[in-house]
Design an enzyme around this catalytic site. Structure first.
Site, PDB file in Angstrom:
ATOM      1  N   ASN A 130      45.161 100.853  -4.450  1.00  0.00           N
ATOM      2  CA  ASN A 130      46.467 100.493  -4.130  1.00  0.00           C
ATOM      3  C   ASN A 130      46.571 100.342  -5.670  1.00  0.00           C
ATOM      4  O   ASN A 130      48.091  99.867  -5.077  1.00  0.00           O
ATOM      5  CB  ASN A 130      46.390 100.025  -2.906  1.00  0.00           C
ATOM      6  N   ASP A 184      48.806  98.171   7.286  1.00  0.00           N
ATOM      7  CA  ASP A 184      47.743  97.893   6.678  1.00  0.00           C
ATOM      8  C   ASP A 184      46.620  99.050   7.115  1.00  0.00           C
ATOM      9  O   ASP A 184      45.866  99.268   6.934  1.00  0.00           O
ATOM     10  CB  ASP A 184      47.316  96.442   5.192  1.00  0.00           C
TER      11      ASP A 184
END
Length: 437
Positions: A107, A181
């Site tokens: 990420n 998330d």
């Protein structure tokens, strides 16, 4: 032994190797889904560690040098390496690990990946069979493509969650940290699994991306659609689209959430349940298509008065007898004490030397042939670095030199045993532990 060795070939992804370069929650949680399916996960951290390691106290949770309940939420069943990718030999070791991997998950923002030569284009040319996956804040195009992103801003704020969840005309909602998330982590994991299937058919790798903003849009589909037809969010519980999909307070001040989606079919039965037989077949309320916006609140008030006549314990058997889908509205204190969560392994008890027994969450996917997954908690920074460097062909002298030069970091503290925590049913001998067979 590595963490993967202790899993003893468990899971449908046993034999799949994943290199993770992720921080905070969405990326690591994606990989946790895959590690709990049995993949060998090599998590790479910089010398200062994953930034999530310092977040526990920010969320009101405790931590020590070797125990971190918040960090464990995203990082079970992984192997722990510390490489300094800014050092040429640290980056070289990273490339060697990627060369042996099926999947690379990150990420990290794209500009940084390009600088390190870990972007999709570079790695795809070098390793055409590699699956390259990235969790992003926003999409790959548009003005926000290079902006930093967390679920609070990309998912909760811009994705509409904070603005549509609260009661109308109140402050924006503050969802629990990382709510978005975890939702998007399952999405990226699904994409990676699709790419693995395609690789098995074609031998080719692929690029897989998910972004938090898009994840919020997907989850908010009905609200986005309804808004375009003149029914915007946030709602007031006094004027919901369907009064039979709403919350009601009982006589003992508990909230019940009912969801009876077919209003027309169940209207008369609901009136009978709350003791308002006089309202059966009432033309103002009995058909959803005939209810006018200004009369919604009237029916809600009728239901409010009805549910206020009995306690929750009185309503429970009545609603069950009529097979009305309902639940009392829980908060997290209620959930931690809920046997349903433990019986179905939604929560699992783990033990910390510093904190005692604590409930932790599990991934919600189960395979009949493998059962409840084993759970080994996270480790300190660089715990498996030396072991994996040896696997790559580095000698003890090489490892010491690289650590002295700051290219890698190894753990030199106390041993942290690979204790496997089992589900409640496994502990009771009611479910098998496949990895022990």
């Amino acid at each position: 032994m590595t963490t993967t060795d202790h899993l003893n070939g468990y899971g449908p992804l046993a034999g799949i190797k994943i290199v993770e370069l992720c921080t905070y929650v969405a990326g690591p949680a994606t990989v946790r889904v895959l590690s709990d399916m049995g993949a060998e996960v090599i998590k790479i951290e910089p010398p200062f560690g994953d930034a999530q390691r310092v977040q526990g106290p920010c969320f009101g949770c405790g931590q020590t040098e070797t125990e971190d309940p918040t960090y464990d939420l995203n990082n079970t069943n992984k192997n722990w390496l510390c490489l300094n990718t800014k050092h040429p030999e640290g980056l070289e070791a990273m490339k060697k690990l990627i060369a042996e991997a099926d999947v690379f998950v990150t990420n990290t923002r794209s500009k940084s990946l390009v600088k390190m030569g870990l972007d999709y284009e570079t790695l795809h040319e070098e390793f055409p069979g590699l699956i390259w996956a990235q969790m992003r804040g926003y999409g790959e195009f548009g003005v926000e493509k290079d902006s930093p992103g967390y679920d609070a801003v990309c998912w909760a704020a811009r994705g509409g969650v904070a603005g549509t969840f609260p009661e109308r005309n109140t402050s924006p909602a503050i969802p629990p940290q990382a709510f978005g998330d975890y939702n998007c982590a399952v999405m990226l994991a699904a994409g990676i699994l699709g790419a693995i299937v395609n690789k098995l058919r074609t031998g080719k790798g692929d690029k897989v991306t998910v972004n938090l903003y898009h994840g919020a849009l997907w989850a908010g589909g009905i609200g986005i659609c309804a808004t375009q037809f003149g029914s915007p969010y946030p709602k007031s519980r006094k004027s919901v689209p369907s009064p039979f999909n709403n919350t009601y307070k009982t006589k003992d001040d508990k909230w019940i959430y009912i969801c009876q989606p077919n209003h027309n079919k169940y209207y008369n039965e609901m009136m009978e349940i709350i003791g308002r037989e006089d309202m059966k077949d009432n033309p103002r309320f009995c058909r959803m298509e005939d209810i006018q916006p200004y009369t919604h609140h009237e029916l809600v008030e009728v239901l409010d008065a009805g549910f206020a006549q009995k306690t929750f314990d009185e309503w429970d058997p009545i609603l069950r007898e009529h097979q009305v889908p309902f639940q009392t509205v829980f908060d997290y204190k209620d959930i931690v004490a809920d046997d349903e969560a433990y019986d179905n392994d939604g929560l699992r008890t783990v033990h910390y030397d510093a904190f005692g027994d604590r409930a932790t969450t599990t991934i919600p996917i189960r395979f009949d042939s493998f059962g409840d997954p084993p759970m080994i908690l996270s480790k300190p920074i660089g715990y498996h670095t030396a072991e994996y460097m040896e696997k790559l062909g580095y000698s003890a002298e090489d490892i010491k030199r690289l650590e002295d030069e700051g290219a890698i970091k190894c753990w030199h503290g106390q041993e942290v045993p690979d204790k496997i925590f089992k589900s409640r049913r496994q502990e009771a001998g009611e479910a098998p532990c496949v990895w022990e067979q």
